[in-house]
Structure formats: C-alpha cells, structure tokens
Design an enzyme around this catalytic site. Structure first.
Site, PDB file in Angstrom:
ATOM      1  N   ARG A 107      -3.132  -7.191 -11.179  1.00 38.76           N
ATOM      2  CA  ARG A 107      -3.266  -6.234 -12.275  1.00 38.76           C
ATOM      3  C   ARG A 107      -2.692  -6.915 -13.520  1.00 38.76           C
ATOM      4  NH1 ARG A 107      -4.743  -2.146  -9.020  1.00 38.76           N
ATOM      5  NH2 ARG A 107      -3.532  -1.778  -7.139  1.00 38.76           N
TER       6      ARG A 107
ATOM      7  N   GLU B 217      -9.465  18.188  13.571  1.00 39.54           N
ATOM      8  CA  GLU B 217      -9.443  19.648  13.561  1.00 39.54           C
ATOM      9  C   GLU B 217      -9.322  20.173  12.130  1.00 39.54           C
ATOM     10  OE1 GLU B 217      -8.041  17.851  16.099  1.00 39.54           O
ATOM     11  OE2 GLU B 217      -9.518  18.640  17.506  1.00 39.54           O
TER      12      GLU B 217
ATOM     13  N   GLU C  74      -4.823  10.729   0.870  1.00 40.10           N
ATOM     14  CA  GLU C  74      -3.729  10.252  -0.001  1.00 40.10           C
ATOM     15  C   GLU C  74      -3.600  11.103  -1.279  1.00 40.10           C
ATOM     16  OE1 GLU C  74      -4.706   6.427  -1.625  1.00 40.10           O
ATOM     17  OE2 GLU C  74      -2.740   6.154  -2.495  1.00 40.10           O
TER      18      GLU C  74
ATOM     19  N   ASP D  54     -14.957   5.664  -4.822  1.00 42.54           N
ATOM     20  CA  ASP D  54     -14.796   6.632  -5.915  1.00 42.54           C
ATOM     21  C   ASP D  54     -15.397   6.146  -7.228  1.00 42.54           C
ATOM     22  OD1 ASP D  54     -12.975   4.593  -6.262  1.00 42.54           O
ATOM     23  OD2 ASP D  54     -11.326   5.887  -6.872  1.00 42.54           O
TER      24      ASP D  54
ATOM     25  N   THR E  32     -14.284  -1.498  -3.846  1.00 45.51           N
ATOM     26  CA  THR E  32     -13.115  -0.649  -3.582  1.00 45.51           C
ATOM     27  C   THR E  32     -13.335   0.087  -2.268  1.00 45.51           C
ATOM     28  OG1 THR E  32     -11.888   1.334  -4.217  1.00 45.51           O
ATOM     29  CG2 THR E  32     -14.087   1.150  -5.122  1.00 45.51           C
ATOM     30  N   ILE E  33     -12.263   0.226  -1.518  1.00 46.91           N
ATOM     31  CA  ILE E  33     -12.404   0.968  -0.253  1.00 46.91           C
ATOM     32  C   ILE E  33     -12.571   2.465  -0.513  1.00 46.91           C
ATOM     33  CG2 ILE E  33     -11.066  -0.722   1.073  1.00 46.91           C
ATOM     34  CD1 ILE E  33      -8.754   1.422   1.113  1.00 46.91           C
ATOM     35  N   ASP E  34     -12.281   2.917  -1.740  1.00 45.69           N
ATOM     36  CA  ASP E  34     -12.188   4.365  -1.991  1.00 45.69           C
ATOM     37  C   ASP E  34     -13.538   5.073  -2.178  1.00 45.69           C
ATOM     38  OD1 ASP E  34      -9.428   3.958  -2.025  1.00 45.69           O
ATOM     39  OD2 ASP E  34      -9.351   3.714  -4.197  1.00 45.69           O
TER      40      ASP E  34
ATOM     41  N   ARG F 280       0.796  17.346  20.801  1.00 44.96           N
ATOM     42  CA  ARG F 280       1.346  17.471  19.450  1.00 44.96           C
ATOM     43  C   ARG F 280       0.264  17.800  18.421  1.00 44.96           C
ATOM     44  NH1 ARG F 280       4.845  11.888  19.702  1.00 44.96           N
ATOM     45  NH2 ARG F 280       6.820  12.824  20.341  1.00 44.96           N
TER      46      ARG F 280
ATOM     47  N   GLY G 197      -7.467  -3.410  -6.428  1.00 43.71           N
ATOM     48  CA  GLY G 197      -7.157  -3.497  -4.995  1.00 43.71           C
ATOM     49  C   GLY G 197      -8.209  -4.315  -4.270  1.00 43.71           C
TER      50      GLY G 197
ATOM     51  N   HIS H  99      -3.819  19.587  21.570  1.00 45.09           N
ATOM     52  CA  HIS H  99      -3.331  18.780  20.451  1.00 45.09           C
ATOM     53  C   HIS H  99      -4.319  18.919  19.302  1.00 45.09           C
ATOM     54  CE1 HIS H  99      -6.455  16.190  21.973  1.00 45.09           C
ATOM     55  NE2 HIS H  99      -6.382  15.494  20.865  1.00 45.09           N
TER      56      HIS H  99
ATOM     57  N   HIS I 212      -1.730   0.212   3.917  1.00 41.23           N
ATOM     58  CA  HIS I 212      -2.527  -0.961   3.540  1.00 41.23           C
ATOM     59  C   HIS I 212      -3.287  -1.605   4.687  1.00 41.23           C
ATOM     60  CE1 HIS I 212      -0.059  -0.511  -0.075  1.00 41.23           C
ATOM     61  NE2 HIS I 212      -1.068  -1.105  -0.684  1.00 41.23           N
TER      62      HIS I 212
ATOM     63  N   ASP J  99     -13.160   1.164 -10.554  1.00 37.40           N
ATOM     64  CA  ASP J  99     -13.325   1.857 -11.821  1.00 37.40           C
ATOM     65  C   ASP J  99     -12.491   1.262 -12.965  1.00 37.40           C
ATOM     66  OD1 ASP J  99     -15.114   3.877 -12.001  1.00 37.40           O
ATOM     67  OD2 ASP J  99     -13.595   5.433 -12.300  1.00 37.40           O
TER      68      ASP J  99
ATOM     69  N   MET K 158      -6.040   6.407   2.950  1.00 40.37           N
ATOM     70  CA  MET K 158      -6.109   6.054   1.526  1.00 40.37           C
ATOM     71  C   MET K 158      -7.320   6.692   0.847  1.00 40.37           C
ATOM     72  SD  MET K 158      -4.971   2.127   0.996  1.00 40.37           S
ATOM     73  CE  MET K 158      -3.257   1.702   0.738  1.00 40.37           C
ATOM     74  N   GLY K 159      -7.459   6.442  -0.416  1.00 37.53           N
ATOM     75  CA  GLY K 159      -8.597   6.959  -1.163  1.00 37.53           C
ATOM     76  C   GLY K 159      -8.247   7.271  -2.609  1.00 37.53           C
ATOM     77  N   ARG K 160      -7.009   6.961  -2.972  1.00 32.84           N
ATOM     78  CA  ARG K 160      -6.490   7.300  -4.304  1.00 32.84           C
ATOM     79  C   ARG K 160      -6.702   8.795  -4.527  1.00 32.84           C
ATOM     80  NH1 ARG K 160      -5.114   3.408  -8.182  1.00 32.84           N
ATOM     81  NH2 ARG K 160      -6.329   1.862  -7.108  1.00 32.84           N
TER      82      ARG K 160
HETATM   83  O1  F6P Z   1      -8.019   1.518  -4.585  1.00 27.95           O
HETATM   84  C1  F6P Z   1      -7.675   1.057  -3.319  1.00 27.95           C
HETATM   85  C2  F6P Z   1      -6.332   1.574  -2.908  1.00 27.95           C
HETATM   86  O2  F6P Z   1      -6.036   1.057  -1.629  1.00 27.95           O
HETATM   87  C3  F6P Z   1      -6.183   3.089  -2.931  1.00 27.95           C
HETATM   88  O3  F6P Z   1      -6.753   3.706  -1.790  1.00 27.95           O
HETATM   89  C4  F6P Z   1      -4.703   3.243  -3.045  1.00 27.95           C
HETATM   90  O4  F6P Z   1      -4.395   4.450  -3.706  1.00 27.95           O
HETATM   91  C5  F6P Z   1      -4.289   2.056  -3.878  1.00 27.95           C
HETATM   92  O5  F6P Z   1      -5.342   1.115  -3.800  1.00 27.95           O
HETATM   93  C6  F6P Z   1      -3.006   1.397  -3.448  1.00 27.95           C
HETATM   94  O6  F6P Z   1      -2.700   0.422  -4.376  1.00 27.95           O
HETATM   95  P1  F6P Z   1      -1.592  -0.726  -4.151  1.00 27.95           P
HETATM   96  O7  F6P Z   1      -2.217  -1.789  -3.307  1.00 27.95           O
HETATM   97  O8  F6P Z   1      -1.273  -1.177  -5.505  1.00 27.95           O
HETATM   98  O9  F6P Z   1      -0.456  -0.082  -3.411  1.00 27.95           O
END
Ligand code: F6P
Length: 327
Positions: A76, A191, A227, A133, A129-131, A166, A15, A220, A254, A107, A173-175
């Site tokens: 990929r 909250e 994710e 992780d 990676t933005i995650d 509401r 990603g 609210h 995204h 990873d 995101m974050g896998r």
């Molecule tokens: O690893 C970055 C990420 O944006 C995750 O947060 C998310 O689960 C995944 O990639 C989404 O992948 P794709 O771009 O293939 O939908």
C-alpha cells in the site's frame, strides 16, 4: 524481432489474491507475443514511485501459474494516494517510455489507476481481490480459490462442532461485502449466514432460531459470519450465554488469501491477462477488464465506477431455506 510496438508495465496492488500470478504471466507472454516490451513493477504503486521496474522475458513467468500470492509483491502506498504521488508516477512512466500501466488489484487500486490516467498514462485494470466486491464485474481473480479454501476449513470445523454438539461461529473475509460468506453459507450448508448487505442486527431473533433448532433436534449449528459484521468472539459468547449451548468462534483470516489457485482462477486470470493486451492493441484507453454474463469484456474506467451490483437475492433466499429446519 521487429520493432517494439511500445512499452507496457504491470503491477499488483492491494491485498494479494490467488491467480494474480496467472494474470501477470498472461500479460507478459501475450504482450511479448504481440510485439510489446513488458515491464514488471515490484511492490505496487510504491515500487513505481521507487522505480522498481524491470524488463520481463517469457521465462521470467515460468513456474508461477500454479502459485498463490504475487511474485511481483504488493504494497500500500501513502505517497501514491496523494495527487503529487500520482503526478510523480506519471512522470516516471513518461521518462521510461511506458505508455500503458496494467494494474491488477481491487477497488482502491482502480481508483488510484483512474486518477493516474488524468496525467496521461493509459491504464488497464484486471480485478484481483478475493472479496468479489467490484461492481462492474461478476468475477474477480482469487474469489473462487478463497471460497474453496474457506469451505474446506468450515467442513473441518463442522466435524468437530458436531462431535461436541456445539454452535460454531466462523468468520470469513470479504471486507464490507458478504460474497464469500454467502457462498460458504450455501457450500457448507450453514444454519445461519450473517452478511452486511442483509443482516438486520436482530441478534435476539438469531438466538431464538438457534434455540429452537436445538429443541427440534439439531445437535450442532454453524453460523457463517462475514468480516463486515465481525465481532465473532463476542457473538459466540452472547449465543452461549443466551442458549446454554457451548459455542466457539473461529476467524479464518489470511489463510483464505493463500494457496494454489483453482482452475477457474487460473483460467479466468489468464484469459483476462491476454485480453488486456488485446484492448491495448485495439487502441482503447483507460479500460477495466471483467466478466459480464459469463464473458470477458472491457469497460471505460469512469463508467465502471458508476456501475452497481448487489448480492444475489435468490442465492440468499435459497441459503435461508436450505439452512433452516422446517419439520
Ligand atoms: O481485500 C482482501 C482482504 O483480504 C479483505 O477480505 C480483508 O478485509 C483485507 O483484505 C485484509 O487486509 P490486510 O491484509 O491488510 O489485513
């Protein structure tokens, strides 16, 4: 110009993440400054297998630093996942005289790099990676920008949530990791924060807290949902049915991956990109670059995969205290 010290190739994989361009720029410019020939590989490992490889100049990376995404493209590759694909990639590197491949990715991309190293290609990894992780590093390229982007979006959602009194479920995101959710949870004063590392699936408890918050006068409420837990639309329906409070779900998706990188992502990506060249100059083999105790460092790729990190328990506790009404 003296004799070349050798050939280095760089690719982005997995990603995309804001700051990847800054890292490529630093690799190219530092590499050239130190006397290497630097090659760009388009479309990740796929591009390597298809020989989409071109020699880069100092100017090829002009006007890239401030842009999100990756100008080298990313992809990929099913073929590279197979052992035969890695052997083919190593053969291509050998044919072209590329001794070191710098991989900017997450990873999965690093696992590919580690396995490629078995076939004689020196690999250096930069965590992109933005995650957040990746266990061996406290920082990954793109996390800071993604969190800021999500934070701004959630601020906006909170305003409309407030007007309509509401509950808003916002999925970030974050896998399978909850770092973005935890940071947004604190930054947005959520909250509730639901993260895979901590959430016990007790939806009844969640609903009863939302109910009692409303009874105590909260007009609210924002639930930041990772994710890795997902099912935000179903969760919103469940909350609305059980509490009678109008509830909406938003999946940020995204949009969190795009945008101009923050200063932190530009600076750290640049420093790590330059450091990758230092590591090569020092003759080290198969290293991953990261941040530990606030400093850039490098670690053996196998050692890196044995390292473990976890959500910061204190940050999670603080998030809970700050998001819970207690009077
Ligand atoms: O690893 C970055 C990420 O944006 C995750 O947060 C998310 O689960 C995944 O990639 C989404 O992948 P794709 O771009 O293939 O939908």
């Amino acid at each position: 110009m003296g004799e070349s010290k050798g050939k280095i190739a760089v690719l982005t994989s997995g990603g995309d993440a804001p700051g990847m361009n800054a890292a490529v720029r630093a690799v190219v410019r530092t590499g050239i400054a130190r006397g290497y020939e630097v090659y760009g590989v388009r479309r990740g490992y796929n591009g390597l297998l298809n020989k989409e490889i071109f020699k880069m100049t100092f100017h090829d990376v002009s006007e890239k630093l401030q842009h999100g995404g990756t100008f080298l493209f990313t992809a990929r590759s099913a073929e590279f996942n197979e052992d035969a694909g890695k052997q083919k990639a190593a053969k291509i590197c050998k044919e072209l005289g590329i001794e070191t491949l710098i991989v900017i990715g997450g990873d999965g991309s690093f696992k590919g790099a580690r396995d490629l190293s078995k076939y004689g290609v020196n690999i250096v990894g930069l965590p992109g990676t933005i995650d957040l992780d990746i266990d061996y590093t406290e920082y990954t390229i793109g996390f800071d920008t993604a969190v800021n982007t999500a934070m701004e979006a959630i601020d906006r959602i909170r305003e409309t949530s407030n007007s309509h009194e509401r509950v808003s479920v916002v999925e970030v995101m974050g896998r399978s990791a909850g770092y973005i959710a935890l940071w947004c949870g604190i930054a947005n004063g959520a909250e509730q924060i639901l993260i895979p590392e901590k959430f016990d699936n007790d939806y009844d408890k969640l609903i009863s807290i939302i109910k009692s918050n409303r009874e105590a006068g909260m007009t609210h409420q924002v639930v930041v949902n990772a994710e890795g837990i997902g099912h935000s639309y179903g969760l919103a329906k469940k909350i609305e049915e059980a509490t009678g409070i109008e509830t909406r779900a938003t999946i940020l998706g995204h949009m969190q991956r795009g945008g101009s990188p923050t200063a932190r992502d530009r600076v750290y990506a640049s420093v790590m990109g330059a450091y990758a060249i230092d590591v090569i100059e020092q003759g080290k083999k198969n290293r991953l670059i990261g941040y530990k105790d606030g400093k850039v460092y490098d670690v053996d790729v196998y050692e890196a995969f044995d390292m473990k990190k976890d959500i910061n328990a204190y940050e999670y506790e603080v998030a809970g205290i700050l998001g819970t009404r207690c009077e």
